[in-house]
Design a protein around this motif. Structure first.
Motif, PDB file in Angstrom:
ATOM      1  N   THR A 232       0.821  -1.216   0.000  1.00 53.63           N
ATOM      2  CA  THR A 232       0.000   0.000   0.000  1.00 53.63           C
ATOM      3  C   THR A 232       0.852   1.262   0.000  1.00 53.63           C
ATOM      4  OG1 THR A 232      -0.181   0.209   2.421  1.00 53.63           O
ATOM      5  CG2 THR A 232      -1.741  -1.272   1.310  1.00 53.63           C
ATOM      6  N   TRP A 233       2.168   1.102  -0.151  1.00 54.99           N
ATOM      7  CA  TRP A 233       3.104   2.217  -0.212  1.00 54.99           C
ATOM      8  C   TRP A 233       3.816   2.194  -1.568  1.00 54.99           C
ATOM      9  CZ3 TRP A 233       4.562   5.668   3.897  1.00 54.99           C
ATOM     10  CH2 TRP A 233       3.874   5.449   5.094  1.00 54.99           C
ATOM     11  N   ASP A 234       4.154   3.369  -2.067  1.00 56.97           N
ATOM     12  CA  ASP A 234       4.979   3.470  -3.271  1.00 56.97           C
ATOM     13  C   ASP A 234       6.364   2.894  -2.963  1.00 56.97           C
ATOM     14  OD1 ASP A 234       6.677   4.361  -5.373  1.00 56.97           O
ATOM     15  OD2 ASP A 234       5.463   6.149  -5.676  1.00 56.97           O
ATOM     16  N   PRO A 235       6.908   2.041  -3.840  1.00 54.85           N
ATOM     17  CA  PRO A 235       8.278   1.553  -3.603  1.00 54.85           C
ATOM     18  C   PRO A 235       9.289   2.692  -3.454  1.00 54.85           C
ATOM     19  CG  PRO A 235       7.221   0.301  -5.349  1.00 54.85           C
ATOM     20  CD  PRO A 235       6.306   1.443  -5.045  1.00 54.85           C
ATOM     21  N   LYS A 236       8.952   3.865  -4.027  1.00 57.61           N
ATOM     22  CA  LYS A 236       9.844   5.025  -3.941  1.00 57.61           C
ATOM     23  C   LYS A 236       9.366   6.010  -2.866  1.00 57.61           C
ATOM     24  CE  LYS A 236      11.231   4.671  -8.788  1.00 57.61           C
ATOM     25  NZ  LYS A 236      11.314   5.367 -10.106  1.00 57.61           N
TER      26      LYS A 236
ATOM     27  N   ILE B 205      12.459   9.537   5.687  1.00 56.92           N
ATOM     28  CA  ILE B 205      11.731  10.317   6.690  1.00 56.92           C
ATOM     29  C   ILE B 205      11.018   9.399   7.675  1.00 56.92           C
ATOM     30  CG2 ILE B 205       9.830  11.976   6.986  1.00 56.92           C
ATOM     31  CD1 ILE B 205      10.754  13.317   4.425  1.00 56.92           C
ATOM     32  N   GLY B 206      10.733   8.176   7.278  1.00 56.27           N
ATOM     33  CA  GLY B 206      10.187   7.201   8.215  1.00 56.27           C
ATOM     34  C   GLY B 206       8.741   6.835   8.007  1.00 56.27           C
ATOM     35  N   GLY B 207       7.940   7.762   7.465  1.00 55.34           N
ATOM     36  CA  GLY B 207       6.536   7.450   7.209  1.00 55.34           C
ATOM     37  C   GLY B 207       5.568   7.910   8.263  1.00 55.34           C
ATOM     38  N   GLY B 208       6.051   8.170   9.496  1.00 52.52           N
ATOM     39  CA  GLY B 208       5.167   8.657  10.550  1.00 52.52           C
ATOM     40  C   GLY B 208       4.415   7.532  11.244  1.00 52.52           C
ATOM     41  N   GLY B 209       3.122   7.787  11.506  1.00 47.24           N
ATOM     42  CA  GLY B 209       2.277   6.789  12.160  1.00 47.24           C
ATOM     43  C   GLY B 209       2.463   6.677  13.654  1.00 47.24           C
ATOM     44  N   ALA B 210       3.166   7.613  14.285  1.00 47.35           N
ATOM     45  CA  ALA B 210       3.504   7.489  15.706  1.00 47.35           C
ATOM     46  C   ALA B 210       2.258   7.326  16.578  1.00 47.35           C
ATOM     47  CB  ALA B 210       4.297   8.706  16.164  1.00 47.35           C
ATOM     48  N   PRO B 211       2.160   6.223  17.344  1.00 45.16           N
ATOM     49  CA  PRO B 211       0.993   5.986  18.216  1.00 45.16           C
ATOM     50  C   PRO B 211       1.191   6.648  19.581  1.00 45.16           C
ATOM     51  CG  PRO B 211       2.381   4.049  18.177  1.00 45.16           C
ATOM     52  CD  PRO B 211       3.067   5.073  17.311  1.00 45.16           C
TER      53      PRO B 211
ATOM     54  N   GLY C 120      -0.849   7.125  14.367  1.00 45.46           N
ATOM     55  CA  GLY C 120      -0.737   8.533  14.047  1.00 45.46           C
ATOM     56  C   GLY C 120      -0.786   8.856  12.571  1.00 45.46           C
ATOM     57  N   ASN C 121      -0.478  10.124  12.288  1.00 47.94           N
ATOM     58  CA  ASN C 121      -0.531  10.665  10.926  1.00 47.94           C
ATOM     59  C   ASN C 121       0.688  10.258  10.114  1.00 47.94           C
ATOM     60  OD1 ASN C 121       0.552  12.817  12.963  1.00 47.94           O
ATOM     61  ND2 ASN C 121       1.573  13.289  11.045  1.00 47.94           N
ATOM     62  N   GLY C 122       0.576  10.431   8.813  1.00 46.69           N
ATOM     63  CA  GLY C 122       1.702  10.172   7.936  1.00 46.69           C
ATOM     64  C   GLY C 122       2.679  11.333   7.922  1.00 46.69           C
ATOM     65  N   GLY C 123       3.933  11.039   7.590  1.00 47.23           N
ATOM     66  CA  GLY C 123       4.938  12.075   7.474  1.00 47.23           C
ATOM     67  C   GLY C 123       5.800  11.831   6.247  1.00 47.23           C
ATOM     68  N   PRO C 124       5.989  12.866   5.401  1.00 51.54           N
ATOM     69  CA  PRO C 124       5.402  14.206   5.449  1.00 51.54           C
ATOM     70  C   PRO C 124       3.873  14.165   5.339  1.00 51.54           C
ATOM     71  CG  PRO C 124       7.187  14.082   3.833  1.00 51.54           C
ATOM     72  CD  PRO C 124       6.852  12.688   4.231  1.00 51.54           C
TER      73      PRO C 124
ATOM     74  N   LYS D 188       3.840  13.475  -1.408  1.00 50.11           N
ATOM     75  CA  LYS D 188       5.266  13.605  -1.096  1.00 50.11           C
ATOM     76  C   LYS D 188       5.774  12.398  -0.319  1.00 50.11           C
ATOM     77  CE  LYS D 188       5.854  18.458  -1.675  1.00 50.11           C
ATOM     78  NZ  LYS D 188       6.745  19.597  -1.366  1.00 50.11           N
ATOM     79  N   ARG D 189       4.911  11.818   0.483  1.00 53.00           N
ATOM     80  CA  ARG D 189       5.297  10.656   1.301  1.00 53.00           C
ATOM     81  C   ARG D 189       5.354   9.391   0.457  1.00 53.00           C
ATOM     82  NH1 ARG D 189       1.371  11.277   4.569  1.00 53.00           N
ATOM     83  NH2 ARG D 189      -0.055   9.720   3.773  1.00 53.00           N
ATOM     84  N   SER D 190       4.337   9.210  -0.377  1.00 48.19           N
ATOM     85  CA  SER D 190       4.191   8.003  -1.198  1.00 48.19           C
ATOM     86  C   SER D 190       3.676   8.456  -2.557  1.00 48.19           C
ATOM     87  CB  SER D 190       3.204   7.041  -0.518  1.00 48.19           C
ATOM     88  OG  SER D 190       2.982   5.877  -1.269  1.00 48.19           O
ATOM     89  N   PRO D 191       4.584   8.902  -3.452  1.00 43.03           N
ATOM     90  CA  PRO D 191       4.182   9.643  -4.663  1.00 43.03           C
ATOM     91  C   PRO D 191       3.095   8.994  -5.506  1.00 43.03           C
ATOM     92  CG  PRO D 191       6.551   9.773  -4.378  1.00 43.03           C
ATOM     93  CD  PRO D 191       6.058   8.817  -3.324  1.00 43.03           C
ATOM     94  N   SER D 192       3.050   7.664  -5.580  1.00 38.53           N
ATOM     95  CA  SER D 192       2.010   7.028  -6.400  1.00 38.53           C
ATOM     96  C   SER D 192       0.725   6.788  -5.620  1.00 38.53           C
ATOM     97  CB  SER D 192       2.525   5.703  -6.968  1.00 38.53           C
ATOM     98  OG  SER D 192       2.779   4.777  -5.922  1.00 38.53           O
TER      99      SER D 192
END
Length: 725
Positions: A229-233, A238-244, A262-266, A271-275
């Motif tokens: 569910t994430w773009d390979p690129k 940055i890590g992706g975020g999601g901090a609980p 938590g939220n995504g980062g950026p 910008k986080r997962s371009p596709s």
């Protein structure tokens, strides 16, 4: 004896849901939410709407700090345990207020830099004769409940080169204590950690988002599924975020532990997962096996989060009659504006209804469980957007109360939006720095702020279909009683402004209790919201109150102190603006005769002092560069307003100017909570920021001298703008 009583109380609450016992706390309040379901509901009935006017102070404790207080105290075995700033803990005799012990962790203040929302702590856990509390810098402490001495401590931060920190409450689940972490705006990959209750040894860790596949296989099979569910690129750097960072509930009925992520980062998905993609498991509720950390089910409330819509807001575990069946459910109102009813056995979505203005989605498809996205939710990397709810969330960390007696959910609801925009292109990683890559202006300010933007951007904003509505109706904050099944408001009480939110308590006798920024403890009739008692405390109250009994006496206790999300932006009203922000523990009872002395008043505002001359070679370009560095690194804490719990840098004195480099780069004021920045900022960066602040101080002085001459107040409106672009 007290320890034995406490152990029995904890054992009782652990079986409460499973055994079908009455919901709610009894004589004791054994976790920050009160009972196993964290309902913030009490079965006590001595204090009623009829006699609440007789409430008075029983006792008060000064806690010796001046930052945000967000935790609800815990009462076990006659001892009131309170979590404080950055992971402090206090134990008081619950009847008399006598201090039994106090604990202050030695915190690495560098982590203060990545705590987006103050040096807060949201609670402690009591079990196995110990008090468990997580410090801001990510150390879990197990304290002897009787003496406060450290039994063990464990570093649960995975990578200290990243921006991880800890502000949440630990949760005991069987023989482990589980804790999340914070920092999704920085460069983190979110996770929760389970530690052995007796030894502190890390038993397992569960990550919210997959890691960079170039680093090797994922740690768990559910992360293999998430990776699709994430773009390979994706921006794996940055890590992706999601901090609980909050919302961890152990459910003894199902044997699962529920985690809000938590939220995504950026911030922007593009910008986080371009596709694109759902970016599992950000913005979700996940159910884990507390023995192994294996995921049993998940429900993603905000697929591909694009708006800082965390799902870390408090959850309530209860039973409801739904579609002819008694269902064990979790009631959850995250930031995104919907109230969800989810079967906690399976993760099946049962209901989802908006509780505030929502324009990023038109509703939730009950067949698929997915939100129906609207054009307003499109990618703001292509242009500015006004999105409802805003990043403060329709609901946030403030504890909500649920009464099985009335079937109502009581909590603070915020109805404001954000103007969101950014500059194009990917930005380089800022190690342990803000990587949200967005500028935010709340709709409460957008009408004033729009003409301060560059003309082309201002024109784009004014052309937005939602701009006129945002100016006409920028938003409200209310304390509400909601039907959680329909999302409908049964009653609502207006609060002063968007920062005026607090946690709630409700009891079987029909009282609902909350605080406010004005420094009042408000007691309402839970049936209709009418105020039956207002107690002037002199200290802003954000945390949820709680209640307990000692002997035949019922007490109501609350931790007081301004801070938390938006902490630099002290509102221009109430105790947070007029008085010293002295953190206190306040305890009330019927016929209480204690003297409630308010904190001292703050001095009158004065004109900004004259700054020093600029250093040789400072140009407009240097000042502009310093402004960009300030907003990228400093503005999240230093709002530069007349009243704030952080210094107004437009009012720096000569000694502060002289030591500016030492303060910013070398950590001269670390003991006071100001971290050093020499791992990110260079001496030239520090000088540029200083040049900007000198220029700002000079302009502020000119403006304020003109106000004095015109006999106008100095405390004019200041825009709430958070930026990183």
């Amino acid at each position: 004896m007290k320890r034995l009583i406490g152990a029995l109380a904890i054992a009782a609450v652990a079986t409460q849901l499973a055994a079908g016992q009455p919901e709610g706390a009894g004589a004791q309040w054994t976790n920050p939410g009160g009972d196993a379901g964290k309902t913030h509901y009490s079965r006590l009935s001595q204090i009623t709407p009829a006699n609440a006017p007789r409430l008075g102070l029983a006792w008060m404790a000064e806690l010796g700090t001046t930052r945000g207080m967000e935790a609800t105290p815990v009462m076990v075995g006659g001892v009131l345990y309170t979590a404080g700033v950055a992971g402090r803990a206090y134990a008081h005799d619950a009847a008399t207020g006598r201090l039994l012990w106090a604990f202050e962790p030695q915190v690495d203040m560098q982590l203060n830099r990545t705590a987006c929302c103050d040096m807060v702590n949201r609670g402690l856990a009591v079990a196995d004769g110990k008090v468990f509390i997580a410090a801001l810098d990510g150390w879990m402490y197990a304290l002897d409940a009787k003496t406060g001495k450290v039994a063990w401590k464990t570093d649960f931060i995975e990578n200290r080169a990243k921006g991880d920190n800890s502000t949440g409450a630990p949760e005991v689940a069987g023989d482990v204590v589980i804790i999340g972490m914070a920092g999704a705006e920085y460069d983190v990959r979110g996770y929760v950690t389970a530690l052995d209750l007796k030894t502190g040894k890390i038993r397992w860790r569960w990550h919210v988002v997959p890691r960079d596949p170039a680093l090797g296989p994922q740690e768990r099979p559910e992360l293999d599924a998430a990776l699709k569910t994430w773009d390979p690129k994706s921006r794996w750097d940055i890590g992706g975020g999601g901090a609980p960072w909050d919302a961890i509930n152990y459910d003894p009925e199902t044997g699962l532990v529920l985690i809000g992520t938590g939220n995504g980062g950026p911030y922007a998905t593009s910008k986080r997962s371009p596709s694109g993609g759902d970016n599992l498991y950000i913005g979700s509720v996940v159910a884990l096996d507390p023995k192994t950390g294996a995921m049993k089910w998940h429900y993603q409330e905000t697929p591909g989060d694009n708006w800082d819509f965390t799902s870390t807001q408090p959850m309530v575990l209860t039973h409801v009659k739904l579609d002819g069946e008694d269902r064990p459910v979790v009631l959850h109102a995250p930031k995104n504006g919907f109230m969800y009813v989810i079967d906690r056995r399976t993760g099946q979505l049962l209901r989802a209804n908006a509780i505030a203005r929502v324009n990023w989605a038109s509703g939730v498809d009950m067949k698929t469980g997915r939100p129906n996205l609207t054009p307003e939710s499109s990618d703001y990397t292509t242009g500015p957007k006004i999105v409802f709810p805003g990043t403060p969330g329709a609901r946030n960390w403030h504890g909500a109360a649920y009464s099985p007696k009335t079937g109502l959910y009581y909590g603070a609801v915020l109805d404001i939006g954000n103007l969101i925009f950014m500059t194009p292109g990917q930005k380089p990683l800022k190690a342990r720095g803000l990587n949200n890559d967005a500028a935010l202006i709340f709709t409460t300010d957008v009408g004033d702020a729009v003409d301060t933007l560059p003309p082309p951007l201002a024109a784009q904003v004014k052309a937005l279909p939602s701009f006129a509505e945002a100016v006409k109706n920028p938003g409200t904050a209310q304390m509400r009683a909601l039907d959680p099944i329909t999302g409908k408001t049964v009653w609502a009480a207006d609060m002063k402004g968007w920062q005026d939110r607090s946690g709630a308590l409700v009891t079987a006798s029909g009282i609902m209790v909350h605080g406010n920024v004005a420094g009042q403890l408000v007691v309402r009739n839970a049936a209709n919201g009418r105020i039956v008692k207002t107690i002037e405390t002199g200290t802003s109250i954000l945390a949820a109150p709680m209640t307990y009994t000692i002997g035949n006496t019922q007490y109501i206790a609350v931790a007081a102190g301004w801070g938390g999300g938006g902490f630099p932006f002290v509102p221009r009203y109430g105790a947070a603006y007029t008085r010293v922000n002295a953190n206190r523990l306040l305890v009330f009872k019927l016929e209480g005769k204690g003297k409630l002395t308010p904190p001292p008043r703050l001095p009158a505002l004065t004109v900004a002092p004259a700054p020093p001359a600029q250093a040789p070679g400072v140009t407009p370009e240097v000042i502009a560069r310093g402004q960009g560095l300030f907003f990228a690194n400093c503005a999240i804490c230093h709002a530069n307003r007349h009243r704030s719990i952080t210094p107004d840098l437009r009012r720096m004195q000569p000694g502060t100017h002289d030591a500016f480099r030492q303060i910013l780069l070398d950590g001269l004021l670390v003991p006071g909570g100001m971290p050093r920045w020499n791992d990110i900022l260079t001496p030239a960066d520090a000088d540029a920021i200083h040049a900007y602040l000198i220029d700002l101080q000079a302009k502020t002085r000119v403006e304020e001298l003109a106000k004095v001459k015109a006999k106008k107040p100095l405390d004019g409106p200041a825009l709430t703008i958070l930026s990183n672009y």
